[in-house]
Scaffold this active site. Sequence first.
Site, short mmCIF file in Angstrom:
data_model
loop_
_atom_site.label_atom_id
_atom_site.label_comp_id
_atom_site.label_asym_id
_atom_site.label_seq_id
_atom_site.Cartn_x
_atom_site.Cartn_y
_atom_site.Cartn_z
N PRO A 97 -3.95 -11.58 10.70
CA PRO A 97 -4.56 -10.96 12.27
C PRO A 97 -4.53 -9.88 12.78
O PRO A 97 -3.59 -8.91 11.99
CB PRO A 97 -3.32 -11.18 12.96
CG PRO A 97 -1.72 -11.41 11.79
CD PRO A 97 -2.05 -11.84 10.85
N ASP A 98 -5.86 -9.25 12.99
CA ASP A 98 -5.82 -8.02 13.40
C ASP A 98 -5.00 -7.74 14.34
O ASP A 98 -5.40 -7.94 15.72
CB ASP A 98 -6.99 -7.58 13.80
CG ASP A 98 -8.00 -6.27 13.89
OD1 ASP A 98 -6.71 -5.74 14.08
OD2 ASP A 98 -8.64 -5.72 12.80
N LYS A 113 -15.46 2.12 14.75
CA LYS A 113 -13.88 0.78 14.57
C LYS A 113 -13.76 1.14 15.85
O LYS A 113 -13.12 0.28 16.17
CB LYS A 113 -13.20 1.88 14.16
CG LYS A 113 -11.62 0.82 12.67
CD LYS A 113 -10.85 1.58 11.46
CE LYS A 113 -11.41 1.02 10.56
NZ LYS A 113 -10.22 1.73 9.27
N ASP A 143 -4.81 -6.27 5.65
CA ASP A 143 -5.88 -6.92 5.81
C ASP A 143 -6.14 -8.75 5.56
O ASP A 143 -6.20 -9.34 5.90
CB ASP A 143 -7.18 -6.05 5.61
CG ASP A 143 -7.04 -5.03 6.47
OD1 ASP A 143 -6.56 -4.79 7.39
OD2 ASP A 143 -8.17 -4.39 5.47
N ASN A 197 0.82 -1.09 -0.12
CA ASN A 197 -0.12 0.22 0.11
C ASN A 197 1.02 0.89 -0.19
O ASN A 197 2.23 1.41 -0.10
CB ASN A 197 -1.23 -0.07 1.05
CG ASN A 197 -0.10 0.25 2.43
OD1 ASN A 197 0.59 0.79 2.79
ND2 ASN A 197 -0.39 -0.73 3.13
N LYS A 219 8.42 -18.69 -8.27
CA LYS A 219 7.45 -17.46 -9.18
C LYS A 219 6.66 -18.61 -10.15
O LYS A 219 6.10 -19.90 -10.96
CB LYS A 219 8.75 -17.46 -10.49
CG LYS A 219 8.02 -16.12 -10.56
CD LYS A 219 9.62 -15.40 -11.27
CE LYS A 219 8.85 -13.94 -12.75
NZ LYS A 219 9.28 -13.78 -13.57
N LYS A 274 -12.05 -2.77 18.13
CA LYS A 274 -11.37 -3.10 17.80
C LYS A 274 -11.46 -2.72 19.63
O LYS A 274 -10.63 -3.76 20.34
CB LYS A 274 -10.36 -2.13 17.59
CG LYS A 274 -10.50 -1.86 15.93
CD LYS A 274 -9.40 -2.80 14.96
CE LYS A 274 -9.81 -1.98 13.71
NZ LYS A 274 -8.40 -2.93 12.65
N1 CTP Z 1 -4.46 -2.16 11.90
C1 CTP Z 1 -3.68 -4.04 12.36
N2 CTP Z 1 -3.85 -4.83 11.76
C2 CTP Z 1 -4.28 -4.73 11.15
C3 CTP Z 1 -5.64 -4.15 10.25
C4 CTP Z 1 -5.10 -3.00 11.07
O1 CTP Z 1 -3.40 -3.60 13.91
N3 CTP Z 1 -4.26 -6.49 10.27
C5 CTP Z 1 -4.52 -1.83 12.23
C6 CTP Z 1 -3.76 -0.41 11.69
O2 CTP Z 1 -3.01 -0.35 12.49
C7 CTP Z 1 -4.84 0.87 12.35
C8 CTP Z 1 -5.94 0.31 12.78
O3 CTP Z 1 -6.24 -1.04 12.81
O4 CTP Z 1 -4.17 1.99 13.36
C9 CTP Z 1 -7.02 0.80 11.55
O5 CTP Z 1 -7.09 0.45 10.09
P1 CTP Z 1 -7.69 0.44 9.13
O6 CTP Z 1 -6.83 0.10 8.27
O7 CTP Z 1 -8.03 1.46 9.04
O8 CTP Z 1 -8.80 -0.99 9.77
P2 CTP Z 1 -9.32 -2.03 9.16
O9 CTP Z 1 -9.61 -2.61 10.89
O10 CTP Z 1 -8.24 -2.51 8.15
O11 CTP Z 1 -10.33 -2.26 8.80
P3 CTP Z 1 -10.75 -1.89 6.91
O12 CTP Z 1 -9.48 -2.12 6.70
O13 CTP Z 1 -12.37 -2.45 6.95
O14 CTP Z 1 -11.49 0.01 7.23
#
Ligand code: CTP
Length: 402
Positions: free
Chosen positions: A304-305, A338, A276, A208, A286, A342
């Site tokens: 993992p979130d 969010k 994500d 990204n 490859k 979270k």
């Molecule tokens: N984050 C994380 N681990 C992930 C995804 C996100 O720790 N796998 C953290 C990011 O560092 C940020 C927060 O969660 O502080 C929100 O990230 P964001 O990309 O806005 O949200 P997502 O949880 O990915 O939700 P979405 O993409 O559906 O908006």
Amino acid sequence: MLNGRKVLLIIGGGIAAYKSLDLIRKLAEKGAKVTPVLTQAGSNFVTALSVSALSGQKVYQDLFDLDAESEIGHIQLSRAADIIVVAPATADLMAKMANGTANDLASTLLLATDKPVLIAPSMNVQMWHHKATQRNLARLKGDGIHVVGPDEGSMACGEFGLGRMAEISDIIDSIQNVLWAGPLQSRHFLVTSGPTHEPIDPVRYIANRSSGKQGAAIANALLARGAQVTFITGPATADRPTGANIIEIETAAEMNTAVEAAGHCDAAIFAAAVADWHVVGAGQSKVKKTDSGALPQIEFGENPDILRSVSQRKTNRPELVIGFAAETDNVVENATAKRLKKGCDWILANDVSPETEIMGGDTNQITFISESGAEKWPEMSKFETANRLVNKIVEVLGDANT
Ligand code: CTP
């Protein structure tokens, strides 16, 4: 790391005085400006000429040096520095300091200063263990003087034991620790930063646009207030924050492992733009084009979130967990939801629609969301955003005495 910091270095009269030349060199390499003071005894071991050549500064030697007094008085000299370092600190210098004696330039500067003082004692082992020296040492520590060393080892006098001046690297670490004292000293922070790269195969990956600038700015703002920072970063283009414990990772899974391994922290700030999803079965070979022209099928698995799992920890949850929300629509509503989903304490929401140029850019426009609601911050640089955030952190975690 010591960029622009002013060190007044008093070189006492001991065999270790020759090491002070290396100290000057290393401090200069780190960007510090060293103003040297050579005691009369010190000048028996190193010459004013070599000290002056290495520091690029005039060497101050005599309290009644009229030339010096007309240029800069001893009071001013003692206060113009950010720190006074005495290396080597002899038994005699320590005794003078402990008793408040001011009968030469070095001891007068040490009595007149309002700045932190660090001493690196160096003397014969018997002199170090002598009750008088130990009494002086206890008194100096009680007066708030910082001490590094001495180390154990064989000495120039042929004896072995405690009394060798600390290693130059340890003296420099101590200088940094003293100068870093601030409202967040003794606090440990975890900061995630940058993008993650999710491999498709050994040569391709999904990424990204995150530059890691905001995460690095936050880490720098924390370090400037004395915090210890573990900085876990993906492959970002931004400079790494000097003075942090830097852990480089590539994927979200590696970032998660590094966060779990980081141990206890007082606060965690998740500034990383974590992918994500990862590509299932990203292998060692490859992916090749096929003769039939069939397109490769990419299967995604959920990552993992990290923010959520740290926020929802049953044990060892940081006192403050802070996330970012990168949104393109309904920024405040989505970010508020969010935060609750979270389970973090604060969310810094930003609009990352392409026209804002926030992702990868130098500015940010944050809506700060906490239990008390949403607060819109003006558009500002990522540096200013970091300082505003860290000032809020200081209100919650800061030591009011510093
Ligand atoms: N984050 C994380 N681990 C992930 C995804 C996100 O720790 N796998 C953290 C990011 O560092 C940020 C927060 O969660 O502080 C929100 O990230 P964001 O990309 O806005 O949200 P997502 O949880 O990915 O939700 P979405 O993409 O559906 O908006």
